[in-house]
Enzyme design. Structure first.
Site, PDB file in Angstrom:
ATOM      1  N   HIS A 112       0.759   4.247   8.120  1.00  0.00           N
ATOM      2  CA  HIS A 112       1.826   4.762   7.270  1.00  0.00           C
ATOM      3  C   HIS A 112       2.550   5.951   7.886  1.00  0.00           C
ATOM      4  O   HIS A 112       1.946   6.743   8.613  1.00  0.00           O
ATOM      5  CB  HIS A 112       1.251   5.187   5.914  1.00  0.00           C
ATOM      6  CG  HIS A 112       0.509   4.100   5.220  1.00  0.00           C
ATOM      7  ND1 HIS A 112      -0.846   3.936   5.369  1.00  0.00           N
ATOM      8  CD2 HIS A 112       0.930   3.119   4.390  1.00  0.00           C
ATOM      9  CE1 HIS A 112      -1.245   2.898   4.640  1.00  0.00           C
ATOM     10  NE2 HIS A 112      -0.183   2.379   4.058  1.00  0.00           N
ATOM     11  N   SER A 133       0.788  -1.229   0.000  1.00  0.00           N
ATOM     12  CA  SER A 133       0.000   0.000   0.000  1.00  0.00           C
ATOM     13  C   SER A 133       0.818   1.276   0.000  1.00  0.00           C
ATOM     14  O   SER A 133       0.378   2.277  -0.561  1.00  0.00           O
ATOM     15  CB  SER A 133      -0.959   0.016   1.187  1.00  0.00           C
ATOM     16  OG  SER A 133      -0.282   0.224   2.400  1.00  0.00           O
ATOM     17  N   ASP A 183      -1.168   8.142   9.162  1.00  0.00           N
ATOM     18  CA  ASP A 183      -2.451   7.536   9.487  1.00  0.00           C
ATOM     19  C   ASP A 183      -2.227   6.339  10.395  1.00  0.00           C
ATOM     20  O   ASP A 183      -1.185   6.248  11.052  1.00  0.00           O
ATOM     21  CB  ASP A 183      -3.231   7.170   8.214  1.00  0.00           C
ATOM     22  CG  ASP A 183      -2.505   6.167   7.325  1.00  0.00           C
ATOM     23  OD1 ASP A 183      -1.527   5.534   7.780  1.00  0.00           O
ATOM     24  OD2 ASP A 183      -2.920   5.991   6.164  1.00  0.00           O
TER      25      ASP A 183
END
Length: 372
Positions: free
Chosen positions: A340, A57, A337
């Site tokens: 990350h 991601s 977040d």
């Protein structure tokens, strides 16, 4: 709703995008029309013909956008393109700023001459194991990412010829960031039976056995220069802090992933010794992150235990939602977040990976690898 922990990788792109050849009538991967040593918009010396990216991601810059997947970031505030729309990137790093170069295009969007700059095959929720990330439905596991690279290679070879492409591919950098989801969205998930089948060492053995096979496949397709990112201090991310209701890092989770990093280092030594002409470099994210958490104030950070954009305990119970307003002082946060890192961390780690010594990048740094 976002999947993975963090692989400090967009950072590496900030110092790794040492790209490419932009010619008038013909753009050619690694050809002499625009010699190595010329400069691009950022003034940096082109050290490699192209950069090919595989991962999850943090590096997915749009490959999941058209999949039936819950693992997407094509909404605010995860990024804005120059037309004012969402980019699909999970990372909030702006990879073109350091060198003044365009972003490497997502495989799902790249066509024609675009692929000659390199391609990003990464997919949020993807893992080394095909079964990893199924809770997010659509994703592109590492094996399929490799098959997608082969499709790109076939396309370029048809246009440029096998000999030219083979020589150029051997000089390109292949960046691989895999493994986080195999823990966060497999081993640690209650709807998987993996934890009951393997202990920590057995699972690391399984993962790295598959990883070695996959990397050897890339080698057989012509790759020679590899940069592999290790797993970080996964027990310190806001999502884990919220899940375990802890005020400090979960050492249980941190210890869980240690055998993987140890196995990858051994694998790299074996591949360097046994694959003719191969050069594998390992980035020790765990060591970088441990140093950051210990000395965060000296690096200019003040918040290490919650995300800049998220909801609930530690800003990690629910990750950043569409149109949510993030914190105003993101440069002081280690985490963007629930999973990350912030751009500030990305840049710091990327520079260490590019210029650092063997305590953080082994057996050589990325600058040295690119110069070979």
């Amino acid at each position: 709703m976002v999947n993975i922990f963090f692989r400090i990788i967009f950072s590496f792109l900030l110092v790794l995008l040492l790209l490419l050849l932009l010619m008038n009538d013909k753009v050619a991967l690694g050809q002499d029309g625009d010699p190595v040593g010329s400069t691009q918009g950022g003034g940096g010396r082109e050290m490699v013909p192209a950069l090919f990216i595989f991962g999850d991601s943090l590096i997915d810059n749009g490959n999941n956008n058209n999949l039936p997947s819950f693992a997407k970031a094509n909404y605010y505030p995860y990024g804005i393109n120059f037309n004012g729309g969402p980019t699909g990137r999970f990372s909030n790093g702006y990879t073109s700023e350091l060198l003044g170069l365009p972003l490497i295009p997502a495989y799902s969007e790249a066509s024609g001459a675009q692929v000659l700059h390199g391609v990003n095959y990464a997919s949020a929720a993807a893992g080394i194991l095909d079964i990893t990330g199924r809770n997010f439905v659509g994703r592109i596991p590492f094996d399929q990412q490799i098959r997608n690279f082969q499709n790109t290679l076939d396309q370029v070879t048809d246009n440029l010829g096998a000999s030219d492409v083979s020589n150029a591919i051997a000089r390109c950098i292949f960046f691989v960031g895999m493994g986080s989801n195999d823990y966060l969205n497999n081993y640690l998930m209650p709807n998987y039976n993996t934890k009951n089948q393997y202990n920590a060492q057995q699972y690391a053995d399984l993962l790295v056995s598959e990883y070695s096979r996959q990397l050897t496949t890339l080698y057989n397709l012509g790759a020679r220069k590899f940069v592999l990112a290790g797993l970080g201090r996964m027990g310190c991310i806001p999502r884990i802090l919220a899940q375990y209701q802890m005020d400090r890092c979960s050492e249980e989770v941190n210890q869980l992933v240690m055998p993987f990093n140890a196995n990858v280092k051994t694998m790299i030594n074996n591949l360097n010794a046994n694959l003719l002409g191969a050069r594998f470099t390992f980035i020790d994210i765990a060591r970088m992150f441990e140093d950051l958490l210990t000395n965060y104030r000296s690096y200019g950070f003040s918040v290490i235990d919650r995300g800049c954009c998220g909801i609930g305990r530690n800003g990690g119970q629910i990750t950043c939602l569409p149109f949510q307003t993030p914190c105003a002082n993101r440069e002081q946060y280690v985490f963007w977040d629930a999973f990350h890192p912030t751009e500030a961390v990305n840049i710091m780690f990327g520079r260490k990976a590019f210029y650092g010594d063997q305590s953080v990048v082994y057996p050589m740094n990325i600058q040295q690898l690119a110069s070979l």
